[in-house]
Design a protein around this motif. Structure first.
Motif, PDB file in Angstrom:
ATOM      1  N   GLN A 294      46.468  19.040  20.134  1.00 36.92           N
ATOM      2  CA  GLN A 294      47.401  20.248  20.648  1.00 36.92           C
ATOM      3  C   GLN A 294      47.815  21.498  20.112  1.00 36.92           C
ATOM      4  OE1 GLN A 294      48.016  16.987  21.051  1.00 36.92           O
ATOM      5  NE2 GLN A 294      47.699  16.211  23.047  1.00 36.92           N
ATOM      6  N   GLU A 295      47.478  21.539  18.727  1.00 34.99           N
ATOM      7  CA  GLU A 295      47.871  22.645  17.860  1.00 34.99           C
ATOM      8  C   GLU A 295      49.222  22.923  18.144  1.00 34.99           C
ATOM      9  OE1 GLU A 295      45.160  25.593  18.735  1.00 34.99           O
ATOM     10  OE2 GLU A 295      43.549  24.837  17.750  1.00 34.99           O
ATOM     11  N   ILE A 296      50.114  21.754  18.016  1.00 30.79           N
ATOM     12  CA  ILE A 296      51.754  22.068  17.961  1.00 30.79           C
ATOM     13  C   ILE A 296      52.108  21.093  16.666  1.00 30.79           C
ATOM     14  CG2 ILE A 296      51.924  22.944  20.301  1.00 30.79           C
ATOM     15  CD1 ILE A 296      52.623  20.033  20.944  1.00 30.79           C
ATOM     16  N   ALA A 297      53.274  21.461  16.328  1.00 32.80           N
ATOM     17  CA  ALA A 297      54.101  20.855  15.161  1.00 32.80           C
ATOM     18  C   ALA A 297      55.366  20.629  15.376  1.00 32.80           C
ATOM     19  CB  ALA A 297      53.596  21.471  13.819  1.00 32.80           C
ATOM     20  N   THR A 298      56.132  19.806  15.006  1.00 31.36           N
ATOM     21  CA  THR A 298      57.630  19.570  14.852  1.00 31.36           C
ATOM     22  C   THR A 298      57.909  19.103  13.493  1.00 31.36           C
ATOM     23  OG1 THR A 298      57.609  17.269  15.825  1.00 31.36           O
ATOM     24  CG2 THR A 298      57.502  19.093  17.344  1.00 31.36           C
ATOM     25  N   SER A 299      59.182  19.184  13.517  1.00 28.45           N
ATOM     26  CA  SER A 299      59.681  18.455  12.124  1.00 28.45           C
ATOM     27  C   SER A 299      61.022  17.671  12.368  1.00 28.45           C
ATOM     28  CB  SER A 299      60.070  19.411  11.061  1.00 28.45           C
ATOM     29  OG  SER A 299      60.697  20.572  11.610  1.00 28.45           O
ATOM     30  N   GLN A 300      61.258  16.517  11.946  1.00 25.14           N
ATOM     31  CA  GLN A 300      62.442  15.572  11.999  1.00 25.14           C
ATOM     32  C   GLN A 300      62.333  15.156  13.450  1.00 25.14           C
ATOM     33  OE1 GLN A 300      63.226  16.252   9.399  1.00 25.14           O
ATOM     34  NE2 GLN A 300      63.710  18.273   8.771  1.00 25.14           N
ATOM     35  N   GLU A 301      61.621  15.550  14.395  1.00 25.73           N
ATOM     36  CA  GLU A 301      61.790  15.087  15.630  1.00 25.73           C
ATOM     37  C   GLU A 301      60.601  14.732  16.196  1.00 25.73           C
ATOM     38  OE1 GLU A 301      64.690  17.326  18.140  1.00 25.73           O
ATOM     39  OE2 GLU A 301      66.474  16.642  16.706  1.00 25.73           O
ATOM     40  N   LEU A 302      60.077  13.778  16.784  1.00 23.26           N
ATOM     41  CA  LEU A 302      58.850  13.267  17.187  1.00 23.26           C
ATOM     42  C   LEU A 302      58.870  12.953  18.774  1.00 23.26           C
ATOM     43  CD1 LEU A 302      55.927  12.413  16.522  1.00 23.26           C
ATOM     44  CD2 LEU A 302      56.892  10.365  15.785  1.00 23.26           C
ATOM     45  N   TYR A 303      58.165  13.616  19.648  1.00 21.74           N
ATOM     46  CA  TYR A 303      58.220  13.411  21.038  1.00 21.74           C
ATOM     47  C   TYR A 303      57.100  12.803  21.375  1.00 21.74           C
ATOM     48  CZ  TYR A 303      61.844  16.983  22.032  1.00 21.74           C
ATOM     49  OH  TYR A 303      62.900  17.424  22.124  1.00 21.74           O
ATOM     50  N   ILE A 304      57.413  11.585  22.024  1.00 21.07           N
ATOM     51  CA  ILE A 304      56.326  10.664  22.513  1.00 21.07           C
ATOM     52  C   ILE A 304      56.482  10.559  24.278  1.00 21.07           C
ATOM     53  CG2 ILE A 304      55.719   9.572  20.462  1.00 21.07           C
ATOM     54  CD1 ILE A 304      57.288   7.234  21.410  1.00 21.07           C
ATOM     55  N   PRO A 305      55.241   9.949  24.771  1.00 17.93           N
ATOM     56  CA  PRO A 305      55.570   9.658  26.084  1.00 17.93           C
ATOM     57  C   PRO A 305      55.694   8.160  26.182  1.00 17.93           C
ATOM     58  CG  PRO A 305      53.129   9.637  25.735  1.00 17.93           C
ATOM     59  CD  PRO A 305      53.959  10.502  24.577  1.00 17.93           C
ATOM     60  N   THR A 306      56.710   7.600  27.205  1.00 15.51           N
ATOM     61  CA  THR A 306      57.161   6.301  26.957  1.00 15.51           C
ATOM     62  C   THR A 306      56.119   5.409  27.816  1.00 15.51           C
ATOM     63  OG1 THR A 306      59.293   7.287  27.598  1.00 15.51           O
ATOM     64  CG2 THR A 306      59.062   4.796  28.021  1.00 15.51           C
ATOM     65  N   GLY A 307      55.883   4.342  27.307  1.00 12.94           N
ATOM     66  CA  GLY A 307      55.159   3.355  27.858  1.00 12.94           C
ATOM     67  C   GLY A 307      53.675   3.549  27.482  1.00 12.94           C
ATOM     68  N   GLU A 308      53.414   4.363  26.481  1.00  8.64           N
ATOM     69  CA  GLU A 308      51.871   4.812  25.927  1.00  8.64           C
ATOM     70  C   GLU A 308      51.854   4.107  24.768  1.00  8.64           C
ATOM     71  OE1 GLU A 308      49.371   5.887  27.903  1.00  8.64           O
ATOM     72  OE2 GLU A 308      50.678   6.015  29.623  1.00  8.64           O
TER      73      GLU A 308
ATOM     74  N   CYS B 295      62.233  33.981   5.015  1.00 10.79           N
ATOM     75  CA  CYS B 295      62.013  32.822   5.406  1.00 10.79           C
ATOM     76  C   CYS B 295      60.510  32.368   5.908  1.00 10.79           C
ATOM     77  CB  CYS B 295      63.022  32.190   6.417  1.00 10.79           C
ATOM     78  SG  CYS B 295      64.714  32.973   6.153  1.00 10.79           S
ATOM     79  N   MET B 296      59.843  33.105   6.514  1.00  8.88           N
ATOM     80  CA  MET B 296      58.572  32.906   6.836  1.00  8.88           C
ATOM     81  C   MET B 296      57.594  32.540   5.906  1.00  8.88           C
ATOM     82  SD  MET B 296      58.194  32.906   9.999  1.00  8.88           S
ATOM     83  CE  MET B 296      57.895  33.643  11.516  1.00  8.88           C
ATOM     84  N   SER B 297      57.869  33.088   4.693  1.00  8.71           N
ATOM     85  CA  SER B 297      56.773  32.369   3.574  1.00  8.71           C
ATOM     86  C   SER B 297      56.696  30.764   3.642  1.00  8.71           C
ATOM     87  CB  SER B 297      57.396  32.820   2.255  1.00  8.71           C
ATOM     88  OG  SER B 297      58.543  32.461   2.032  1.00  8.71           O
ATOM     89  N   CYS B 298      57.994  30.057   3.995  1.00  5.34           N
ATOM     90  CA  CYS B 298      57.763  28.712   3.943  1.00  5.34           C
ATOM     91  C   CYS B 298      57.847  28.018   5.308  1.00  5.34           C
ATOM     92  CB  CYS B 298      59.055  28.193   3.292  1.00  5.34           C
ATOM     93  SG  CYS B 298      58.812  28.508   1.480  1.00  5.34           S
ATOM     94  N   HIS B 299      58.407  28.862   6.408  1.00  5.24           N
ATOM     95  CA  HIS B 299      58.746  28.422   7.789  1.00  5.24           C
ATOM     96  C   HIS B 299      57.816  29.075   8.769  1.00  5.24           C
ATOM     97  CE1 HIS B 299      62.127  25.616   6.611  1.00  5.24           C
ATOM     98  NE2 HIS B 299      62.705  26.781   5.907  1.00  5.24           N
ATOM     99  N   ALA B 300      57.405  28.149   9.623  1.00  5.24           N
ATOM    100  CA  ALA B 300      56.764  28.677  10.752  1.00  5.24           C
ATOM    101  C   ALA B 300      57.732  28.553  12.179  1.00  5.24           C
ATOM    102  CB  ALA B 300      55.632  28.226  11.047  1.00  5.24           C
ATOM    103  N   ILE B 301      57.346  29.231  13.201  1.00  7.67           N
ATOM    104  CA  ILE B 301      58.094  29.062  14.451  1.00  7.67           C
ATOM    105  C   ILE B 301      56.827  28.964  15.341  1.00  7.67           C
ATOM    106  CG2 ILE B 301      59.238  29.911  16.372  1.00  7.67           C
ATOM    107  CD1 ILE B 301      61.196  31.200  14.007  1.00  7.67           C
ATOM    108  N   GLY B 302      56.502  27.809  15.871  1.00  5.73           N
ATOM    109  CA  GLY B 302      55.296  27.590  16.780  1.00  5.73           C
ATOM    110  C   GLY B 302      54.084  27.387  16.110  1.00  5.73           C
ATOM    111  N   GLY B 303      53.194  27.010  16.878  1.00  7.41           N
ATOM    112  CA  GLY B 303      51.616  26.632  16.235  1.00  7.41           C
ATOM    113  C   GLY B 303      51.886  25.423  15.477  1.00  7.41           C
ATOM    114  N   ALA B 304      50.587  25.065  14.817  1.00  6.82           N
ATOM    115  CA  ALA B 304      50.463  23.766  14.055  1.00  6.82           C
ATOM    116  C   ALA B 304      50.552  23.810  12.378  1.00  6.82           C
ATOM    117  CB  ALA B 304      49.188  23.146  14.525  1.00  6.82           C
ATOM    118  N   SER B 305      51.127  25.035  12.298  1.00 13.08           N
ATOM    119  CA  SER B 305      51.146  25.290  10.574  1.00 13.08           C
ATOM    120  C   SER B 305      51.835  24.173   9.888  1.00 13.08           C
ATOM    121  CB  SER B 305      51.276  26.552  10.472  1.00 13.08           C
ATOM    122  OG  SER B 305      52.617  26.778  10.242  1.00 13.08           O
TER     123      SER B 305
END
Ligand code: HEC
Ligand SMILES: [Cu+2]
Length: 354
Positions: free
Chosen positions: A147-161, A265-275
């Protein structure tokens, strides 16, 4: 004094233990209250072994009690020694065969569960999600490569799959431990990738911890798994894909904050995308349950974190005092309004432990 304390000593001990154990059993952090397939399998194994242990304990204690009573030294026969038995075939067969049977009863489901937990048969099938997990000192990155997305500390998943996790570490060995859903798996540096799967039965926010001592802030390396309905999950993916990192915030302080953030801060952090950056992806940061996995998401906490991350998580990789407190306050305004998706914000977190 001694006598009084002595009499109640066991009571004190039990009292203390009860208090201690009363802290266990949080619904979203308990191996004893499984809310997912792997955790249920593991609990079943625990129950089988405990049942066998209790059975053995009772038999051994019964024999012990019998011998104590039956062969006590009695008045009038102080120096008689009871009849000695050696090499009783029936007895020897019994105490060899019963343990073998008990071990088999334990071994068969254990081996079965081991293979079941390592099963990867549906990974890569149409519609089956695989998420890349990268453990870092002291935070978690979750990348949804397809999906080309990334999160940190919080992982979203669909229930029952069934959702697969491909896990590695960017530095030292960590361990992904999600007791109420799936159990535990090490994340290794280098080529050695581990795979496990999650299958949550109910929607909810489930807590995870790093379970491998990895440095001074190991105990602060928390994460959350947010299980939502399939529809909500699809919505979340859609929202996350459509993030515009350049989008201008409404208030002027937040706009100044955005500029400061881009400069510092952008040298280390991204907002959106899968970087996969040096630091966490801050997509949807304004809807996070926690800051850095541990702090309540208030502005005050965020400013503290931005100025002095080292005081909150000793030894972490974010530099300290990059910006002043005043600048941090503007940046906080900017980060807290990054609400890209409200999926999951209404999922109940039971039994907050603070
Ligand atoms: C040298 C790289 C680096 C720079 C520059 C940097 N950070 Fe970080 N940041 C990190 C790392 C690494 C973490 C993860 C720390 C941890 O939890 O162990 C982090 C964590 C964070 C978090 C918590 C993220 C989460 O997932 O909850 C916030 C918020 C944050 N940084 C904001 C900032 C801001 C604002 C700036 C600029 C003033 C900044 N950072 C500059 C590396 C950096
Ligand atoms: Cu750790």
């Amino acid at each position: 004094m001694r006598g009084w304390m002595g009499k109640f000593r066991s009571l004190f001990l039990f009292g203390a233990l009860t208090l201690l154990l009363a802290g266990c059993g949080e619904e979203n952090l308990s191996a004893l209250k499984p809310k997912g397939y792997g955790a249920e399998l593991l609990l079943d194994l625990m129950l089988i072994s405990i049942a066998i242990m209790i059975f053995v304990f009772i038999i051994v204690m019964a024999i012990y009690a019998f011998v104590l009573v039956r062969y006590r030294e009695k008045k009038g026969q102080e120096h008689t020694i009871p009849k000695q038995t050696e090499g009783n075939k029936a007895l020897e067969v019994i105490w060899t065969v019963i343990p073998i049977i008990l071990l088999l009863v334990l071994a068969i489901p254990t081996v079965q569960a081991t293979f079941d937990l390592a099963d990867k048969s549906t990974q890569g099938d149409e519609g089956v999600i695989t998420i890349d997990v990268t453990a870092n000192q002291y935070w978690w990155q979750f990348t949804y490569a397809d999906q080309e997305i990334a999160t940190s500390q919080e992982l979203y998943i669909p229930t029952g799959e069934r959702v697969y996790l491909n896990m590695k570490s960017s530095d030292v060995i960590h361990s992904f431990w999600l007791p109420s859903i799936a159990g535990k798996m090490d994340t290794n540096p280098g080529e050695n990738m581990n795979t496990m799967y999650l299958e949550a039965y109910e929607e909810g926010v489930y807590w995870g911890h790093c379970a491998e001592l990895c440095g001074p802030s190991h105990s602060l390396m928390d994460f959350r798994v947010i299980a939502v309905s399939q529809d909500e999950y699809d919505q979340w993916v859609e929202d996350m894909k459509n993030i515009d990192p350049e989008a201008a915030p409404e208030t002027t302080t937040a706009q100044e904050g955005q500029q400061l953030f881009n400069d510092n801060c952008m040298s280390c952090h991204a907002i959106g995308g899968a970087s996969a950056g040096v630091g966490p992806n801050l997509a949807n940061f304004g809807n996070r349950e926690k800051i850095a996995g541990i702090l309540e998401p208030t502005k005050e906490n965020l400013v503290d974190w931005i100025v002095h991350p080292d005081e909150i998580k000793p030894g972490n990789q974010m530099p300290t005092e990059i910006v002043s407190e005043e600048e941090a306050s503007k940046i906080a305004d900017y980060l807290l309004q990054l609400q890209h998706s409200d999926v999951g914000t209404d999922v109940p977190t039971q039994n907050e432990d603070e």
